[in-house]
Every structure is written in C-alpha cells, then in structure tokens.
Design an enzyme around this catalytic site. Structure first.
Site, PDB file in Angstrom:
ATOM      1  N   SER A 130       0.856  -1.183   0.000  1.00 18.71           N
ATOM      2  CA  SER A 130       0.000   0.000   0.000  1.00 18.71           C
ATOM      3  C   SER A 130       0.892   1.233   0.000  1.00 18.71           C
ATOM      4  O   SER A 130       2.078   1.154   0.386  1.00 18.71           O
ATOM      5  CB  SER A 130      -0.873  -0.005   1.267  1.00 18.71           C
ATOM      6  OG  SER A 130      -1.504   1.229   1.468  1.00 18.71           O
ATOM      7  N   TYR A 143      -1.030  -0.034  11.271  1.00 19.51           N
ATOM      8  CA  TYR A 143      -1.154  -0.524   9.892  1.00 19.51           C
ATOM      9  C   TYR A 143       0.060  -0.092   9.071  1.00 19.51           C
ATOM     10  O   TYR A 143       0.639  -0.894   8.324  1.00 19.51           O
ATOM     11  CB  TYR A 143      -2.440   0.016   9.283  1.00 19.51           C
ATOM     12  CG  TYR A 143      -2.677  -0.406   7.847  1.00 19.51           C
ATOM     13  CD1 TYR A 143      -2.991  -1.718   7.529  1.00 19.51           C
ATOM     14  CD2 TYR A 143      -2.607   0.525   6.807  1.00 19.51           C
ATOM     15  CE1 TYR A 143      -3.219  -2.108   6.217  1.00 19.51           C
ATOM     16  CE2 TYR A 143      -2.840   0.150   5.498  1.00 19.51           C
ATOM     17  CZ  TYR A 143      -3.143  -1.167   5.209  1.00 19.51           C
ATOM     18  OH  TYR A 143      -3.371  -1.542   3.907  1.00 19.51           O
TER      19      TYR A 143
END
Length: 279
Positions: A130, A143
C-alpha cells in the site's frame, strides 16, 4: 496452464485477482477462510479456480498446502491483510501483535511454505502492500508499521532469491473500494469505543478529523479490478519491477510525498486528517 496461489480471495482485491488471473489462463488456488466463499468464487470460472481453505494465521492450514498445491506452482500473491486503527499511544499491544502477525508474519509463513515450488519453477512472488507502506498517517500507525515491515522483507527477499530467478514484486495501491473502506466509519467507531475514556478525550479532535476525512477517501477509492490488473502485470511482465504503484492518483500522492520536505509533509497530512495544530 500456469498456477498461482492467491490469499485472501474471498472478497475485494483477492477475489478480483483470482478472477482476473483465471481469465488470463491461470489456474488459481484461491485461499479462503470459509468454504462457501470458495464455492461461490469457483462458480465464476469453472475449472480454473480451486478453493483452498486457508487462514494464513493458522499453521496447520499453511502446512496443508503441501498436499493441496501442485508441484508446479508459478506464483503466490500474498494479499490477505487486516487494518488496526487508532492512536499509537492507545493501540493495545495485543492488537499491535495481531496487526503484525497477519500482515507480516503470516504472509512470510505462506511464502516460506511455497518457496521450494517457486524455486523449481523460477516463479514469482507478489506482496500486496500500500502507499501506507511508504507514508505514515495519523491514527494508522499500526497498519503503517505492518506495511513498512512488509516492504522491507520483500526488498530483502527480492535480492536473496535473485540467484534462482525468483522475482519478488510489491503492488502498492492507494485507497481501494473494498470492505475496508466501505465499512471504514463502522471500523472507526469500533476503534473509538475500545479506547479508554482518557484517550477518547485526549484524541477527540483527531478522531473527529478522521471521521470527516473518510467520505473524501471513499470517493477517491479506486476499483479493486485495477489492482488485480496490476498484479496480473507483475506476474506476466518479461522484466517485472520491484514496485508497481497502482493508478495515477496513487502515483501523484507518492510523488508529492517524496518531494515534500518532512515538516511540510507532516503539516499537510495533519491538516488532511484533522489533527489539531495544538492541544
């Protein structure tokens, strides 16, 4: 027909990837946590998708891959992942461990299990990372940490496996229209409910800012089919790249983040996510 294992194939990016690869002539071993999800997925591409019950955090299910996967495996797409949100100060240590266990440790466990097959086939490994693996944002530190760690491991693995011709690529989307973003408001409220009263008061402005920013991110979210197409490209390119940033918006976001001095970038990201200038 080349074969690939895709983890987290029940929905979102994993499901789109399984269907895309099957449509491009791959036989896909689709890792799903619920057998019914596998049945429904396989029905879309009969004979091209074999469901595999696989929770990547369950060692026995990873061991069982040895008897399920074909000896000739050309690729693994490590897609399964979760999001743990909240202020770093307030994320319970057990939740931080769970975040790293799913997004980092379990993905490496799957990769280690299939590497002998990939070495024989001179195959490919794709990790779905990501932009959050390159740029940290408020209330997403756990995260971010998992994706930063995943990127570091993938970089090392890419160099280590080069002598055997096994290519390793990272696919880096930005906001994607999956359950994570569709249910972001509910996930945020759940994270807020888990905070202590003290932390809820300390971070009230941060939380409200993130709450306001979610609709904007949802509008920016790209199709999972676009991510799946990029994964297919990473598996079929004659000379696969180390990183594939998905989409024009993601490339622009990354370019701006890389060119902006850290103090200015911090200021922009704080404003964008609603962090107050001072308490």
């Amino acid at each position: 027909m080349p074969s690939a294992l895709v983890t987290g194939a029940s929905r979102g990016i994993g499901q789109a990837t399984a269907l895309t690869l099957a449509g491009h002539g791959w036989h896909v071993y689709a890792g799903v946590r619920r057998p019914q999800d596998g049945v429904e997925l396989a029905a879309h591409q009969p004979g091209r998708i074999t469901p595999v019950e696989l929770d990547i955090t369950v060692p026995d299910q990873i061991k069982a891959l040895a008897g399920t996967l074909p000896e000739q495996l050309e690729a693994v797409v490590n897609n399964a992942g979760i999001v743990v949100g909240g202020p770093v100060e307030a994320v319970p240590v057990d939740e931080l461990r769970r975040q790293l266990e799913v997004n980092v440790v379990a993905q490496q466990a799957v990769t280690q299990a299939v590497l002998p097959r990939l070495r024989r086939s001179r195959g490919r490994i794709v990790f779905v990372s990501s932009l959050s693996g390159r740029v940290s944002t408020p209330l997403m530190g756990a995260y971010n940490a998992s994706k930063f760690a995943l990127e570091a491991l993938a970089d090392a693995l890419r160099m280590e496996l080069a002598p055997w011709g096994v290519h390793v690529s990272l696919v880096e989307p930005a906001q994607t229209d999956t359950d994570i973003w569709r249910h972001a408001p509910e996930m945020l409220e759940g994270a807020v409910a888990a905070l202590s009263p003290e932390h809820r008061a300390l971070y009230a402005a941060h939380i409200e800012g993130l709450r306001r920013s979610i609709p904007r991110s949802q509008r920016m979210a790209a199709s999972p089919q676009g991510v799946a197409a990029t994964i297919e490209k990473a598996l079929s390119d004659r000379r696969p790249r180390a990183r594939y940033v998905v989409g024009r918006s993601a490339r622009l976001q990354l370019l701006l983040a890389q060119l902006t001095p850290t103090p200015l970038r911090d200021s922009v990201l704080r404003r964008a996510t609603g962090v107050p200038p001072r308490a």
